[in-house]
Write a protein that holds these residues in place. Structure first.
Motif, short mmCIF file in Angstrom:
data_model
loop_
_atom_site.label_atom_id
_atom_site.label_comp_id
_atom_site.label_asym_id
_atom_site.label_seq_id
_atom_site.Cartn_x
_atom_site.Cartn_y
_atom_site.Cartn_z
N LYS A 1 9.78 -3.01 -10.86
CA LYS A 1 9.89 -2.34 -9.56
C LYS A 1 11.34 -2.30 -9.08
N ILE A 2 12.04 -3.42 -9.20
CA ILE A 2 13.45 -3.48 -8.78
C ILE A 2 14.30 -2.54 -9.64
N VAL A 3 14.08 -2.59 -10.96
CA VAL A 3 14.87 -1.78 -11.88
C VAL A 3 14.78 -0.29 -11.53
N PHE A 4 13.60 0.15 -11.12
CA PHE A 4 13.42 1.58 -10.88
C PHE A 4 13.45 2.00 -9.42
N THR A 5 13.81 1.06 -8.52
CA THR A 5 13.95 1.44 -7.11
C THR A 5 15.27 0.99 -6.48
N ALA A 6 15.87 -0.07 -6.96
CA ALA A 6 17.09 -0.61 -6.34
C ALA A 6 18.31 0.26 -6.66
N ALA A 7 19.31 0.12 -5.81
CA ALA A 7 20.57 0.86 -6.02
C ALA A 7 21.21 0.46 -7.35
#
Length: 95
Positions: free
Chosen positions: A63-69
Motif C-alpha cells: 500500500k505504501i509503495v503504490f500510494t506514498a510520494a
C-alpha cells in the motif's frame, strides 16, 4: 499494471528504525545503512528490492509503495517481519 523501483531496510526494533531514519535524513548513505543493519536479503544489494509489481509485497508495504510520494523516506512501517524504512525511487504504469 503498476510497478515501482523500491529500496528498503528491515529491522526488528522500532527504536532502531527511528535512529536509522534520522541518520539517513541527516545525510547518511542509505545503501551503507542497509548493508550494515537490514535483516532482509536485499541488504547485500544496499536495500535494493528492484522492480516490484503491485500485490507482490506484504499488504501494508504494498500500500505504501503504490500510494506514498516518490523519493521520500517512509517509515518505520510495521509488518509481521519487523519495521521497515522504504523509499520508492519511482513508479511506472503499463497498459
Amino acid at each position: 499494471m503498476q510497478t515501482a523501483i523500491v529500496r528498503h531496510i528491515l529491522v526488528k526494533d522500532k527504536d532502531l528504525a527511528e535512529q536509522l531514519k534520522k541518520k539517513i535524513l541527516s545525510g547518511a548513505d542509505f545503501a551503507k545503512i542497509a548493508k550494515q543493519y537490514s535483516t532482509c536479503n536485499s541488504a547485500k544489494r544496499g536495500g535494493e528490492l528492484g522492480e516490484v509489481k503491485k500485490g507482490q509485497l506484504v499488504p501494508v508495504i504494498d500500500k505504501i509503495v503504490f500510494t506514498a510520494a516518490e523519493r521520500i523516506l517512509q517509515g518505520p512501517i510495521k509488518s509481521q517481519f519487523g519495521f521497515h524504512l522504504l523509499e520508492v525511487k519511482f513508479r511506472t504504469e503499463f497498459a
